[in-house]
Design an enzyme around this catalytic site. Structure first.
Site, PDB file in Angstrom:
ATOM      1  N   HIS A   1       0.823  -1.055  -0.336  1.00 49.26           N
ATOM      2  CA  HIS A   1      -0.017   0.162  -0.132  1.00 49.26           C
ATOM      3  C   HIS A   1       0.682   1.489   0.110  1.00 49.26           C
ATOM      4  O   HIS A   1       0.224   2.417   0.534  1.00 49.26           O
ATOM      5  CB  HIS A   1      -0.884  -0.347   1.024  1.00 49.26           C
ATOM      6  CG  HIS A   1      -1.354  -1.268   1.219  1.00 49.26           C
ATOM      7  ND1 HIS A   1      -2.202  -1.596  -0.130  1.00 49.26           N
ATOM      8  CD2 HIS A   1      -2.950  -1.877   1.720  1.00 49.26           C
ATOM      9  CE1 HIS A   1      -3.008  -2.490   0.102  1.00 49.26           C
ATOM     10  NE2 HIS A   1      -3.821  -2.257   1.126  1.00 49.26           N
TER      11      HIS A   1
ATOM     12  N   HIS B   1      -9.982   2.375  -0.778  1.00 47.54           N
ATOM     13  CA  HIS B   1      -9.565   0.970   0.129  1.00 47.54           C
ATOM     14  C   HIS B   1     -10.727   1.169   1.039  1.00 47.54           C
ATOM     15  O   HIS B   1     -11.060   0.661   2.594  1.00 47.54           O
ATOM     16  CB  HIS B   1      -8.355   1.135   1.201  1.00 47.54           C
ATOM     17  CG  HIS B   1      -7.912  -0.106   1.424  1.00 47.54           C
ATOM     18  ND1 HIS B   1      -9.307  -0.892   2.418  1.00 47.54           N
ATOM     19  CD2 HIS B   1      -7.205  -0.953   1.560  1.00 47.54           C
ATOM     20  CE1 HIS B   1      -8.522  -2.316   2.807  1.00 47.54           C
ATOM     21  NE2 HIS B   1      -7.350  -2.317   1.540  1.00 47.54           N
TER      22      HIS B   1
ATOM     23  N   GLU C   1     -11.674  -3.550  -3.994  1.00 49.77           N
ATOM     24  CA  GLU C   1     -10.530  -2.740  -4.629  1.00 49.77           C
ATOM     25  C   GLU C   1     -10.019  -3.023  -5.823  1.00 49.77           C
ATOM     26  O   GLU C   1      -9.319  -3.512  -5.931  1.00 49.77           O
ATOM     27  CB  GLU C   1      -9.365  -2.454  -3.393  1.00 49.77           C
ATOM     28  CG  GLU C   1      -9.512  -2.761  -2.232  1.00 49.77           C
ATOM     29  CD  GLU C   1      -8.162  -3.003  -1.373  1.00 49.77           C
ATOM     30  OE1 GLU C   1      -7.422  -2.770  -1.384  1.00 49.77           O
ATOM     31  OE2 GLU C   1      -8.759  -4.243  -1.179  1.00 49.77           O
TER      32      GLU C   1
END
Ligand SMILES: *[C@@H]1O[C@H](CO)[C@@H](O)[C@H](O)[C@H]1NC(C)=O
Ligand SMILES: *[C@@H]1O[C@H](CO)[C@@H](O)[C@H](O)[C@H]1NC(C)=O
Ligand SMILES: *[C@@H]1O[C@H](CO)[C@@H](O)[C@H](O)[C@H]1NC(C)=O
Length: 366
Positions: A116, A192, A325
């Site tokens: 991420h 997210h 996502e």
């Protein structure tokens, strides 16, 4: 200007592993968008959705997005609830890649891997509000973030923008764009959001029905990183081509205790908009339909949520919410056979997400 300043007692972020000395509370705002039956609350911290209120089949309002109890709690976390994740969402093996003959080392923030975007990434920085059209027929807000050359190890300056717009009949678009200003770089911007169509504090999503328009997944190893192979979903717990109850096959996935996998969206090629997924919660009647130009969608069933202090006094446990996502394939930068995530100077990255909310069971659901 309806910009509300938040009273945040500022944290010793360095102590919690964040090096965000530059965060000033007066730079953080909360913004509202309303149209039809949707009320959406956002913040420029992480270009993030904080709540989405939508009525159930009886007209009773409910907030269907999980979030921390306070923005301070979120800032303090390493989580990404509702936020814009970047520069490259999902995992990169061993936190490095080679591009145009140069090896780039990234922040390793998940064992030896990058996840991420690194320790801070895009979800824990302040974005600028470029445009806030609260009163427009299609209310919208656009956030921008200038990521610097070398940030979390990524090459070159990158100008990222995210626009949230309410339009049509209870529809939300999230449009993410990015321009590489001086060096080629991988880009994979992702929203997210953790959804629970029954309401963020209604319990688990295990009884919600999900359909995913994907005939294949990217095969992963024990670290949940793609091996580079693809597998058909046929005859596996990953077959959501027809709707399935989320919890019905989770016991077949003992290692992950649920879903945390990238599905290959049928027809997804980065350009054309395709249906990605539908979620239906029979109890509340709420439906969410997602379509995108992205080639993949990570389905995460909230397996590892553990004692998160949520809004309205809620405490979230495993499966309290699910994520869908839409994204490029994980670790694409290390897999030449995956659709490329490289954006060259002069090129523009574009990721479209369209969400449609209703309370009418879609075709095939019951
Ligand atoms: C933030 O993190 C610090 C250090 O881990 C902790 O003591 C504090 O309680 C946290 N604050 C919130 C609001 O979560
Ligand atoms: C990247 O990491 C490798 C392995 O640890 C190291 O040999 C190399 O010097 C590093 N490169 C840069 C640019 O820091
Ligand atoms: C991380 O990398 C180090 C050095 O290469 C290695 O010894 C270690 O086993 C790796 N850890 C994992 C979990 O793969």
């Amino acid at each position: 200007m309806a910009k509300m300043l938040l009273v945040l007692c500022f944290l010793s972020l360095a102590a919690s592993g964040f090096a965000q000395a530059s965060i000033k509370k007066q730079d953080i705002g909360v913004y509202d968008l309303k149209k039809g039956d949707i009320s959406l609350k956002l913040t420029n911290y992480g270009a993030k959705m904080m709540s989405l209120v939508f009525p159930d089949k009886n007209g009773k309002l409910g907030d269907i997005l999980l979030d921390y109890r306070t923005l301070e709690g979120y800032i303090n976390s390493t989580s990404h609830h509702g936020a814009t994740v970047g520069r490259v969402a999902n995992r990169i093996r061993n936190a490095h890649f080679t591009l145009n003959g140069i090896r780039y080392n990234l922040t390793a923030n998940s064992g030896n891997n990058s996840i991420h975007g690194g320790k801070i990434g895009f979800s824990h920085v302040i974005w600028k509000v470029k445009e806030y059209q609260k009163e427009a027929p299609n209310p919208s807000i656009t956030f921008t973030y200038h990521s610097f050359d070398g940030e979390e190890g990524f090459p070159g300056d990158l100008l990222a923008t995210v626009s949230y717009t309410l339009y049509g009949k209870n529809q939300l678009s999230i449009i993410m764009k990015a321009k590489a200003l001086n060096k080629a770089t991988p880009v994979n911007l992702v929203n997210h959001a953790f959804w629970n169509l029954g309401g963020h504090n209604s319990g688990t999503i295990l009884n919600e029905q999900v359909q995913i328009f994907a005939s294949k997944i990217t095969v992963v190893d024990s670290q949940l990183i793609p091996t580079g192979e693809f597998a058909s979903v046929k005859g596996t717990p990953f077959d959501f081509l027809k709707p399935h109850i989320v919890g019905s096959r989770i016991n077949q996935l003992p290692e992950t205790k649920g879903y945390d996998h990238n599905f290959v969206i049928d027809g997804g090629n980065g350009k054309k908009i395709n249906p990605a997924a539908i979620v239906f919660d029979k109890t509340s009647g709420r439906v969410m339909e997602i379509s995108t130009n992205a080639p993949g969608v990570q389905f995460y069933s909230g397996n590892k949520i553990n004692n998160v202090k949520g809004k309205d006094g809620a405490v979230y446990q495993a499966y309290a919410g699910l994520c869908l996502e839409t994204q490029a394939f994980p670790d694409a930068v290390n897999h030449p056979n995956f659709p490329s995530t490289i954006v060259n100077p002069g090129e523009e990255y574009k990721h479209y997400m369209f969400f449609k909310f209703s309370t009418k069971a879609p075709h095939g659901f019951s």
